[in-house]
Every structure is written in C-alpha cells, then in structure tokens.
Design a protein around this motif. Sequence first.
Motif, PDB file in Angstrom:
ATOM      1  N   LEU A 160      55.752   9.806   6.547  1.00 19.99           N
ATOM      2  CA  LEU A 160      55.878  10.688   5.394  1.00 19.99           C
ATOM      3  C   LEU A 160      57.250  10.486   4.753  1.00 19.99           C
ATOM      4  N   ILE A 161      57.277  10.281   3.455  1.00 20.10           N
ATOM      5  CA  ILE A 161      58.513  10.112   2.703  1.00 20.10           C
ATOM      6  C   ILE A 161      58.639  11.272   1.719  1.00 20.10           C
ATOM      7  N   THR A 162      59.793  11.953   1.716  1.00 22.89           N
ATOM      8  CA  THR A 162      59.971  13.084   0.801  1.00 22.89           C
ATOM      9  C   THR A 162      60.481  12.650  -0.564  1.00 22.89           C
ATOM     10  N   HIS A 163      61.321  11.612  -0.621  1.00 25.05           N
ATOM     11  CA  HIS A 163      61.809  11.083  -1.895  1.00 25.05           C
ATOM     12  C   HIS A 163      62.534   9.769  -1.640  1.00 25.05           C
ATOM     13  N   ASP A 164      63.055   9.164  -2.692  1.00 25.11           N
ATOM     14  CA  ASP A 164      63.504   7.783  -2.574  1.00 25.11           C
ATOM     15  C   ASP A 164      65.005   7.582  -2.409  1.00 25.11           C
ATOM     16  N   HIS A 165      65.783   8.628  -2.188  1.00 23.09           N
ATOM     17  CA  HIS A 165      67.212   8.440  -1.938  1.00 23.09           C
ATOM     18  C   HIS A 165      67.425   7.666  -0.638  1.00 23.09           C
ATOM     19  N   TYR A 166      68.543   6.967  -0.559  1.00 19.98           N
ATOM     20  CA  TYR A 166      68.771   6.040   0.547  1.00 19.98           C
ATOM     21  C   TYR A 166      68.879   6.721   1.909  1.00 19.98           C
ATOM     22  N   ASP A 167      69.254   7.981   1.940  1.00 20.98           N
ATOM     23  CA  ASP A 167      69.332   8.683   3.223  1.00 20.98           C
ATOM     24  C   ASP A 167      67.972   9.217   3.662  1.00 20.98           C
ATOM     25  N   VAL A 185      52.420   8.409   3.418  1.00 22.16           N
ATOM     26  CA  VAL A 185      52.298   9.481   2.434  1.00 22.16           C
ATOM     27  C   VAL A 185      53.599   9.539   1.646  1.00 22.16           C
ATOM     28  N   ALA A 186      53.490   9.478   0.320  1.00 19.58           N
ATOM     29  CA  ALA A 186      54.688   9.442  -0.514  1.00 19.58           C
ATOM     30  C   ALA A 186      54.439  10.161  -1.827  1.00 19.58           C
ATOM     31  N   PRO A 187      55.504  10.697  -2.449  1.00 20.43           N
ATOM     32  CA  PRO A 187      55.352  11.358  -3.748  1.00 20.43           C
ATOM     33  C   PRO A 187      55.040  10.359  -4.854  1.00 20.43           C
ATOM     34  N   LEU A 188      54.653  10.888  -5.998  1.00 21.58           N
ATOM     35  CA  LEU A 188      54.306  10.058  -7.144  1.00 21.58           C
ATOM     36  C   LEU A 188      55.459   9.110  -7.495  1.00 21.58           C
ATOM     37  N   GLY A 189      55.141   7.859  -7.664  1.00 19.48           N
ATOM     38  CA  GLY A 189      56.156   6.866  -7.997  1.00 19.48           C
ATOM     39  C   GLY A 189      56.781   6.226  -6.778  1.00 19.48           C
ATOM     40  N   VAL A 190      57.117   7.021  -5.777  1.00 15.66           N
ATOM     41  CA  VAL A 190      57.688   6.468  -4.548  1.00 15.66           C
ATOM     42  C   VAL A 190      56.661   5.559  -3.877  1.00 15.66           C
ATOM     43  N   ALA A 191      55.408   5.914  -3.996  1.00 15.90           N
ATOM     44  CA  ALA A 191      54.347   5.075  -3.441  1.00 15.90           C
ATOM     45  C   ALA A 191      54.387   3.669  -4.036  1.00 15.90           C
ATOM     46  N   GLU A 192      54.740   3.560  -5.310  1.00 13.04           N
ATOM     47  CA  GLU A 192      54.820   2.243  -5.940  1.00 13.04           C
ATOM     48  C   GLU A 192      55.956   1.426  -5.350  1.00 13.04           C
ATOM     49  N   THR A 224      56.540  21.844  -4.078  1.00 17.50           N
ATOM     50  CA  THR A 224      57.625  21.774  -5.054  1.00 17.50           C
ATOM     51  C   THR A 224      58.996  21.784  -4.386  1.00 17.50           C
ATOM     52  N   ALA A 225      59.919  21.029  -4.952  1.00 15.05           N
ATOM     53  CA  ALA A 225      61.318  21.034  -4.523  1.00 15.05           C
ATOM     54  C   ALA A 225      62.194  20.904  -5.765  1.00 15.05           C
ATOM     55  N   SER A 226      63.414  21.398  -5.667  1.00 11.61           N
ATOM     56  CA  SER A 226      64.363  21.345  -6.783  1.00 11.61           C
ATOM     57  C   SER A 226      65.423  20.296  -6.472  1.00 11.61           C
ATOM     58  N   HIS A 227      65.260  19.118  -7.045  1.00  9.68           N
ATOM     59  CA  HIS A 227      66.150  18.017  -6.674  1.00  9.68           C
ATOM     60  C   HIS A 227      66.111  16.955  -7.775  1.00  9.68           C
ATOM     61  N   PHE A 228      66.385  15.708  -7.411  1.00 11.05           N
ATOM     62  CA  PHE A 228      66.286  14.583  -8.332  1.00 11.05           C
ATOM     63  C   PHE A 228      65.997  13.335  -7.508  1.00 11.05           C
ATOM     64  N   SER A 229      65.805  12.213  -8.176  1.00  8.50           N
ATOM     65  CA  SER A 229      65.446  10.996  -7.447  1.00  8.50           C
ATOM     66  C   SER A 229      66.126   9.794  -8.078  1.00  8.50           C
ATOM     67  N   ILE A 234      69.284   4.829 -12.620  1.00  8.96           N
ATOM     68  CA  ILE A 234      68.094   5.354 -13.297  1.00  8.96           C
ATOM     69  C   ILE A 234      67.530   6.502 -12.466  1.00  8.96           C
ATOM     70  N   ARG A 235      67.478   7.690 -13.051  1.00  4.86           N
ATOM     71  CA  ARG A 235      67.081   8.882 -12.299  1.00  4.86           C
ATOM     72  C   ARG A 235      65.696   9.400 -12.700  1.00  4.86           C
ATOM     73  N   ASN A 236      65.085  10.056 -11.724  1.00  2.74           N
ATOM     74  CA  ASN A 236      63.916  10.922 -11.924  1.00  2.74           C
ATOM     75  C   ASN A 236      62.671  10.203 -12.437  1.00  2.74           C
ATOM     76  N   LYS A 237      62.560   8.915 -12.135  1.00  2.00           N
ATOM     77  CA  LYS A 237      61.345   8.175 -12.459  1.00  2.00           C
ATOM     78  C   LYS A 237      60.286   8.337 -11.368  1.00  2.00           C
ATOM     79  N   THR A 238      60.710   8.871 -10.218  1.00  2.00           N
ATOM     80  CA  THR A 238      59.799   9.151  -9.113  1.00  2.00           C
ATOM     81  C   THR A 238      59.945  10.616  -8.717  1.00  2.00           C
TER      82      THR A 238
END
Length: 364
Positions: A160-167, A185-192, A224-229, A234-238
């Motif tokens: 399971l991946i929560t988002h695409d930041h390096y940590d 399992v990954a969020p929209l865009g991260v799957a790509e 839902t989470a309040s964050h960024f990617s 380039i931010r928030n494309k995923t």
Amino acid sequence: MLWKILALVAKVLLVLLILLAIHLYKEFALIPSDYISKKYPNLSYYDYQNRVFISPRKTVTYPERVRGGSMNWLRFAQPSVNAPTQPLPKMMLDKESFAAQPDNAAIYWLGHSTAIVELAGVRMLIDPVFDNAGFLPMIVPRYDNAPLTREQLPQLDAVLITHDHYDHLERSTIEYLKERDLIFVAPLGVAERLRIWGVPDKNIRELGWDESTDIKGVQVTAMTASHFSGRSTIRNKTLWTAYGLKSADKNIFWSGDTGYSEHFKEIGRKYGPFDLAAMEMDAWNPGWPYTHLFPDEVVRAAQDIGAKQVMPIHWAVFDLALHPWRESIEMVVEAANKANIPVATPMLGEKFVPGNTQTKYWWK
C-alpha cells in the motif's frame, strides 16, 4: 597535454551528467499531464483547469515562521544535528521472524511510515522505504538502519502506498518487489508511476478518495488527507491518501501524511470508530502549519475519527522538520494522556497487537 587532460575531464563530466539525468528521469517518473483528466473526468477534488489535485485545506509556507533552523534544502544533504547520538533500540527481523500464516491483527513498525500490517490473515506492506529519502542516494539521510532489509521481507499479499514523496515511495523497493505476485494499492496518479517502474498493470489497484478494494477479505479504503504530492518541483499531479483497513472484527486507520482539517470528522462519521489509528507526526512546523499534524492535532484527529488507541508513526528515522528526534513523541504522549487516549509506542521491529501488547517508552 593540458588540452588532452581537459578534454578527458569534459568527457567524464558529460558521462556523469548523462547518468545523473537518467537517474533523475527514473526517480521522477513523470506522468502525462492529462493522465487524470482523461481517465477520471469527474473528480470533485481535482482542478481540471490547472490539472492538479486539491487539498481540503490549502498547504501554505511561511518562511518567517519556521522554527528550529533554516528551510535551506542543503540541510538534507548532511547528517542532522537533531539525530540521536547512538543507534536506536530495535528488534531485528528477517523472513523467519514471520509465521507462514499472518496474524489476525498485528503490526511491525519498521520506522517512519514503513510497516507490515497483518489483518485477518492478510499481510500488507505500507510505504516501504529502507534507504535514505531523497532523489539522490545521499539526500535526507536516515538516523539508523531499518530493523528489516527489503531482501528479508516475508511473503506479502499487498503493498500500500499513501503518496509519492520520497520518504513514502522508494523506487528501488518497488522495482525489487515488482516481480512478486502482489497487489499494489496506490492513489490516483501514483499508480502510473508504479507502471513506469515496471509493476504489471494487472497487479495495480488505483484508488481515489472514498473508493475501496478487497484484498482476500480485508477492505482497503482510500480516505481524504490534507497534504500535497510530487517527486520534483511539479506538485499535486498525483493524489495523496489515508487508508482504512477493515476486517470482520478490526478497523484500523492509517493516516498517511496529512495536516489537520475537518476531513477527520467526516472520516469518523463515514468509517469510524477505529480500533487503532496510526497517526503521522514529527514533520510539523509553524512554517508549514497545514501540511502535517502538530502533536495536539494528533489527539484531536484521533478523537474525531473515534480511535480507541493511537500509534504514532512518521518519526524516528528522518529529520524533516527541524526539531529534536524525540520531541514530538514526548508531546504526543503527554497530550494523549491528558485526553485519556491510550498510546501504543512499539519499538522498531517489535510485534504489536492492537489492544493487547503493552509497549514501553523505549526512547527515554
């Protein structure tokens, strides 16, 4: 002779630049700008004009409010002054540490946000990061090694991946695991990004907020989470997400990275109560007040979702927010005790059974 030496140096530098460019190209794993708009045309949390995902609370930065030092990104290229002065206590693990049949409910926290969660006989690996947390090997160094190497991971059912930041998302680990017959399992865009790194499409389940998938009887819901990617400038494309992990008799909340907002109350109404909430902490700073949870907000969020017990995560590995490595855990424990919310603080690598295992303040 001098010109020959300079020509050789120039060739070496050119080769190094080409290798660096190839490395960064792989790490960034850029997705097409119209990927989301073409595949998901009706999302309420996506800005189709600017082609970016929208956080429920806008993440902002106030350089003049930063506490603990400078926001200079060069600090991530050197050991942290806030790091522990000796190796952290941990329980070392290998493949033999895990039973052939996963537990009904157990968590092995591997440090920061990486963990193995066993639920109803299903074994899931969340946000696997075993090295440093930057786009170059020396960037964002770890305090200490993980209690388990990727080569010693047990048999898994899902990642399971929560988002695409390096940590939270490590290319080398994804490429190591892609040959296994696993569900990713990954969020929209991260799957790509996972597809770019070679994970077979048939093994990927791409989720938006409030969407679920079933893994051998365990319901995994993106929340839902309040964050960024982003893995570059380039931010928030995923998308970024929290997860709910629900079996017939257990309900676990995994926060991912998030700041506080009213979305926690909505999660509580829709999906609560929870037997355990694994809550991020330790990346808070007044300079970026809505991007991560402050210690008192960890407790407030746990109350909002109806958590019976809190397990702090997102700490003890990286210095992301300019404060001493154990400051946040001390503050969260104090705040939770005042609110009469049980806090679980397993040691790195320790098997933790929610509601059963008695943990210690091992960092003291």
